[in-house]
Motif scaffolding. Structure first.
Motif, PDB file in Angstrom:
ATOM      1  N   SER A 149       0.820  -1.213   0.000  1.00  0.00           N
ATOM      2  CA  SER A 149       0.000   0.000   0.000  1.00  0.00           C
ATOM      3  C   SER A 149       0.852   1.261   0.000  1.00  0.00           C
ATOM      4  O   SER A 149       0.508   2.261  -0.633  1.00  0.00           O
ATOM      5  CB  SER A 149      -0.945   0.002   1.205  1.00  0.00           C
ATOM      6  N   VAL A 150       1.995   1.221   0.692  1.00  0.00           N
ATOM      7  CA  VAL A 150       2.886   2.387   0.724  1.00  0.00           C
ATOM      8  C   VAL A 150       3.487   2.626  -0.658  1.00  0.00           C
ATOM      9  O   VAL A 150       3.535   3.760  -1.153  1.00  0.00           O
ATOM     10  CB  VAL A 150       4.003   2.188   1.776  1.00  0.00           C
ATOM     11  N   VAL A 151       3.933   1.560  -1.316  1.00  0.00           N
ATOM     12  CA  VAL A 151       4.503   1.697  -2.659  1.00  0.00           C
ATOM     13  C   VAL A 151       3.440   2.193  -3.634  1.00  0.00           C
ATOM     14  O   VAL A 151       3.689   3.064  -4.466  1.00  0.00           O
ATOM     15  CB  VAL A 151       5.090   0.352  -3.126  1.00  0.00           C
ATOM     16  N   ALA A 152       2.230   1.639  -3.525  1.00  0.00           N
ATOM     17  CA  ALA A 152       1.150   2.066  -4.423  1.00  0.00           C
ATOM     18  C   ALA A 152       0.847   3.550  -4.251  1.00  0.00           C
ATOM     19  O   ALA A 152       0.679   4.278  -5.228  1.00  0.00           O
ATOM     20  CB  ALA A 152      -0.101   1.238  -4.140  1.00  0.00           C
ATOM     21  N   ALA A 153       0.776   4.007  -2.998  1.00  0.00           N
ATOM     22  CA  ALA A 153       0.495   5.420  -2.749  1.00  0.00           C
ATOM     23  C   ALA A 153       1.613   6.308  -3.268  1.00  0.00           C
ATOM     24  O   ALA A 153       1.374   7.402  -3.790  1.00  0.00           O
ATOM     25  CB  ALA A 153       0.289   5.647  -1.250  1.00  0.00           C
ATOM     26  N   ARG A 154       2.850   5.832  -3.155  1.00  0.00           N
ATOM     27  CA  ARG A 154       3.997   6.619  -3.621  1.00  0.00           C
ATOM     28  C   ARG A 154       3.916   6.869  -5.120  1.00  0.00           C
ATOM     29  O   ARG A 154       4.366   7.902  -5.614  1.00  0.00           O
ATOM     30  CB  ARG A 154       5.287   5.888  -3.272  1.00  0.00           C
ATOM     31  N   TRP A 155       3.342   5.905  -5.862  1.00  0.00           N
ATOM     32  CA  TRP A 155       3.275   6.029  -7.316  1.00  0.00           C
ATOM     33  C   TRP A 155       1.901   6.478  -7.797  1.00  0.00           C
ATOM     34  O   TRP A 155       1.525   6.230  -8.949  1.00  0.00           O
ATOM     35  CB  TRP A 155       3.688   4.725  -7.977  1.00  0.00           C
ATOM     36  N   GLY A 156       1.148   7.131  -6.928  1.00  0.00           N
ATOM     37  CA  GLY A 156      -0.041   7.841  -7.384  1.00  0.00           C
ATOM     38  C   GLY A 156      -1.351   7.099  -7.301  1.00  0.00           C
ATOM     39  O   GLY A 156      -2.375   7.632  -7.749  1.00  0.00           O
ATOM     40  N   PHE A 157      -1.377   5.885  -6.745  1.00  0.00           N
ATOM     41  CA  PHE A 157      -2.641   5.166  -6.607  1.00  0.00           C
ATOM     42  C   PHE A 157      -3.367   5.638  -5.354  1.00  0.00           C
ATOM     43  O   PHE A 157      -2.796   5.666  -4.259  1.00  0.00           O
ATOM     44  CB  PHE A 157      -2.409   3.657  -6.545  1.00  0.00           C
ATOM     45  N   GLY A 158      -4.644   5.984  -5.520  1.00  0.00           N
ATOM     46  CA  GLY A 158      -5.412   6.536  -4.407  1.00  0.00           C
ATOM     47  C   GLY A 158      -5.977   5.497  -3.464  1.00  0.00           C
ATOM     48  O   GLY A 158      -6.315   5.818  -2.321  1.00  0.00           O
ATOM     49  N   SER A 159      -6.102   4.231  -3.896  1.00  0.00           N
ATOM     50  CA  SER A 159      -6.662   3.197  -3.028  1.00  0.00           C
ATOM     51  C   SER A 159      -5.984   1.870  -3.314  1.00  0.00           C
ATOM     52  O   SER A 159      -5.548   1.598  -4.441  1.00  0.00           O
ATOM     53  CB  SER A 159      -8.167   3.065  -3.241  1.00  0.00           C
ATOM     54  N   ALA A 160      -5.929   1.014  -2.278  1.00  0.00           N
ATOM     55  CA  ALA A 160      -5.311  -0.293  -2.426  1.00  0.00           C
ATOM     56  C   ALA A 160      -6.113  -1.166  -3.380  1.00  0.00           C
ATOM     57  O   ALA A 160      -5.545  -1.952  -4.160  1.00  0.00           O
ATOM     58  CB  ALA A 160      -5.191  -0.970  -1.060  1.00  0.00           C
ATOM     59  N   ALA A 161      -7.440  -1.041  -3.352  1.00  0.00           N
ATOM     60  CA  ALA A 161      -8.294  -1.850  -4.227  1.00  0.00           C
ATOM     61  C   ALA A 161      -8.045  -1.510  -5.695  1.00  0.00           C
ATOM     62  O   ALA A 161      -7.938  -2.396  -6.553  1.00  0.00           O
ATOM     63  CB  ALA A 161      -9.759  -1.643  -3.864  1.00  0.00           C
ATOM     64  N   HIS A 162      -7.954  -0.215  -5.980  1.00  0.00           N
ATOM     65  CA  HIS A 162      -7.681   0.210  -7.357  1.00  0.00           C
ATOM     66  C   HIS A 162      -6.329  -0.303  -7.820  1.00  0.00           C
ATOM     67  O   HIS A 162      -6.171  -0.814  -8.946  1.00  0.00           O
ATOM     68  CB  HIS A 162      -7.734   1.737  -7.447  1.00  0.00           C
ATOM     69  N   PHE A 163      -5.329  -0.208  -6.951  1.00  0.00           N
ATOM     70  CA  PHE A 163      -3.995  -0.678  -7.306  1.00  0.00           C
ATOM     71  C   PHE A 163      -4.000  -2.180  -7.560  1.00  0.00           C
ATOM     72  O   PHE A 163      -3.394  -2.664  -8.520  1.00  0.00           O
ATOM     73  CB  PHE A 163      -3.006  -0.340  -6.193  1.00  0.00           C
ATOM     74  N   SER A 164      -4.681  -2.949  -6.722  1.00  0.00           N
ATOM     75  CA  SER A 164      -4.723  -4.401  -6.886  1.00  0.00           C
ATOM     76  C   SER A 164      -5.336  -4.786  -8.235  1.00  0.00           C
ATOM     77  O   SER A 164      -4.825  -5.656  -8.946  1.00  0.00           O
ATOM     78  CB  SER A 164      -5.506  -5.041  -5.736  1.00  0.00           C
ATOM     79  N   ARG A 165      -6.434  -4.116  -8.595  1.00  0.00           N
ATOM     80  CA  ARG A 165      -7.077  -4.413  -9.880  1.00  0.00           C
ATOM     81  C   ARG A 165      -6.162  -4.047 -11.048  1.00  0.00           C
ATOM     82  O   ARG A 165      -6.034  -4.808 -12.020  1.00  0.00           O
ATOM     83  CB  ARG A 165      -8.400  -3.658  -9.996  1.00  0.00           C
ATOM     84  N   ALA A 166      -5.534  -2.884 -10.949  1.00  0.00           N
ATOM     85  CA  ALA A 166      -4.654  -2.435 -12.031  1.00  0.00           C
ATOM     86  C   ALA A 166      -3.442  -3.351 -12.163  1.00  0.00           C
ATOM     87  O   ALA A 166      -3.017  -3.688 -13.270  1.00  0.00           O
ATOM     88  CB  ALA A 166      -4.208  -0.994 -11.773  1.00  0.00           C
ATOM     89  N   PHE A 167      -2.879  -3.760 -11.026  1.00  0.00           N
ATOM     90  CA  PHE A 167      -1.703  -4.619 -11.041  1.00  0.00           C
ATOM     91  C   PHE A 167      -2.032  -5.965 -11.684  1.00  0.00           C
ATOM     92  O   PHE A 167      -1.280  -6.483 -12.512  1.00  0.00           O
ATOM     93  CB  PHE A 167      -1.196  -4.825  -9.615  1.00  0.00           C
ATOM     94  N   LYS A 168      -3.184  -6.534 -11.312  1.00  0.00           N
ATOM     95  CA  LYS A 168      -3.570  -7.827 -11.854  1.00  0.00           C
ATOM     96  C   LYS A 168      -3.835  -7.739 -13.352  1.00  0.00           C
ATOM     97  O   LYS A 168      -3.544  -8.672 -14.108  1.00  0.00           O
ATOM     98  CB  LYS A 168      -4.801  -8.350 -11.121  1.00  0.00           C
ATOM     99  N   ALA A 169      -4.376  -6.613 -13.802  1.00  0.00           N
ATOM    100  CA  ALA A 169      -4.633  -6.438 -15.233  1.00  0.00           C
ATOM    101  C   ALA A 169      -3.340  -6.423 -16.034  1.00  0.00           C
ATOM    102  O   ALA A 169      -3.298  -6.874 -17.184  1.00  0.00           O
ATOM    103  CB  ALA A 169      -5.412  -5.145 -15.462  1.00  0.00           C
ATOM    104  N   VAL A 170      -2.247  -5.927 -15.445  1.00  0.00           N
ATOM    105  CA  VAL A 170      -0.971  -5.839 -16.154  1.00  0.00           C
ATOM    106  C   VAL A 170      -0.167  -7.128 -16.032  1.00  0.00           C
ATOM    107  O   VAL A 170       0.374  -7.647 -17.006  1.00  0.00           O
ATOM    108  CB  VAL A 170      -0.143  -4.645 -15.636  1.00  0.00           C
ATOM    109  N   HIS A 171      -0.070  -7.679 -14.795  1.00  0.00           N
ATOM    110  CA  HIS A 171       0.824  -8.807 -14.539  1.00  0.00           C
ATOM    111  C   HIS A 171       0.114 -10.155 -14.396  1.00  0.00           C
ATOM    112  O   HIS A 171       0.776 -11.193 -14.379  1.00  0.00           O
ATOM    113  CB  HIS A 171       1.645  -8.543 -13.274  1.00  0.00           C
TER     114      HIS A 171
END
Length: 358
Positions: free
Chosen positions: A282-304
């Motif tokens: 969550s800290v890394v996600a916030a550092r790179w501009g993601f506003g929520s952990a849920a949004h980051f998880s979905r985006a990460f899974k879509a890429v990797h």
């Protein structure tokens, strides 16, 4: 000419007019255009370093142009190196324009028409150098003007590092030292022009390609900003949001998807680089501009293809240990692994993670 400092405009209203007057006196005659944003506070100072003139201003919205009329009245034979110290400046010359950001140098030939514009408050440093001191051909100068130079290396990086320090120390520089510094700066700028002229010999990009390249670089520089958006990108490059989206139709990705993908790539690279000692996902996600952990998880899974925590666990699993099924792709024998054994999961940048067997 001795090194000296002159306050050309004190803090107060009407700063854009004062900046225009100082630019006309120190660099080349220009015309100020009212942007309709009301009066702004600001300051402009000038220094002489031998035959090099250094002008620095800080003010709000500003637009200055030099047209055929002012060129006819002035036979000045000089170029200007522009480097925003804070904020963004748009420059245009010879039918092309560039959005120049903090730390990026750019060149303008003061003998030809040009424009300088800033939509928001900015602090800008400009150096005026006589053309004859550069010893570069006219064609070489014409090919390198109005280009934002990302200081990734070479002369652009050196000038981006040196000039802000020089601007701060200029008021305290003795005259003799100032003249020597002016000569050194001139040599650096001449080397920059030579370097750029060589690069310009490569196949030229179209105007659209240059704009797309500049926008991609802008996105990479602002990935950590949660407010990065198509609207902000369009405004920074003086185009409409609709035109911005049209530009990227031919790139196979929307602007929003590009921002999201680049953020995920940087998050994955940071997590993999730091391994078990990395901060929380969550800290890394916030550092790179993601506003929520849920949004980051979905985006990460879509890429990797994996959720961040799952990807991290798989990446840290030894190749010969338990749980190897379903992990990220392994390297192949003979491609950099002479033993023929699996090389372990791939890093986000494509390199193989080394593993240790018991």
């Amino acid at each position: 000419m001795s090194a000296r400092s002159e306050t050309a405009a004190a803090p107060g209203t009407g700063a854009s007019r004062q900046v225009a007057a100082a630019v006309s006196r120190w660099l080349a005659p220009v015309v100020e255009h009212d942007l309709g944003d009301g009066p702004a506070r600001g300051r402009v100072t000038g220094h002489h370093l031998g035959y090099v003139r250094m002008l620095a201003w800080e003010t709000g919205a500003l637009r200055l142009t030099r047209g055929a009329g002012s060129i006819a009245r002035d036979a000045g034979d000089a170029v200007a190196l522009v480097i925003p110290l804070h904020g963004t400046v748009r420059i245009a010359q010879d039918g092309r324009g560039a959005c120049v950001e903090s730390g990026q140098p750019a060149l303008i030939d003061l003998r030809r028409a040009f424009s300088v514009e800033q939509r928001d408050r900015a602090r800008v440093l400009v150096l005026r150098l006589p053309v004859h001191a550069l010893h570069v051909p006219v064609a070489g100068l014409r090919s390198v003007t109005a280009r934002a130079l990302t200081p990734a290396g070479g002369m652009a990086a050196l000038l981006a590092t040196v000039l802000p320090h020089l601007e701060r120390s200029a008021p305290r520089v003795p005259p003799a030292v100032g003249e020597r510094l002016g000569g050194i700066v001139t040599e650096l700028v001449a080397a920059l022009v030579d370097e750029l002229a060589e690069q310009a010999g490569r196949p030229a990009q179209t105007g659209r390609e240059r704009l797309v390249t500049g926008i991609r670089e802008y996105i990479d520089r602002h990935l950590e900003d949660p407010g990065l958006s198509a609207e902000r990108i369009a405004a920074a490059h003086l185009v409409s949001v609709r035109y911005l989206h049209r530009l990227f139709q031919g790139e196979g990705v929307t602007v929003g998807r590009l921002i999201q993908r680049r953020r995920v790539e940087e998050c994955a690279r940071e997590l993999a680089r730091r391994g078990r000692v990395s901060p929380s996902v969550s800290v890394v996600a916030a550092r790179w501009g993601f506003g929520s952990a849920a949004h980051f998880s979905r985006a990460f899974k879509a890429v990797h293809g994996y959720a961040p925590q799952q990807w991290l666990r798989l990446a840290d699993t030894p190749a010969t240990g338990p749980g190897t099924a379903g992990r990220p792709a392994h390297g192949t024998p003979g491609s950099g692994d002479t033993s023929g054994a699996p090389t372990g999961p791939r890093q986000p940048d494509g390199s193989a993670r080394t593993t240790r067997t018991a």
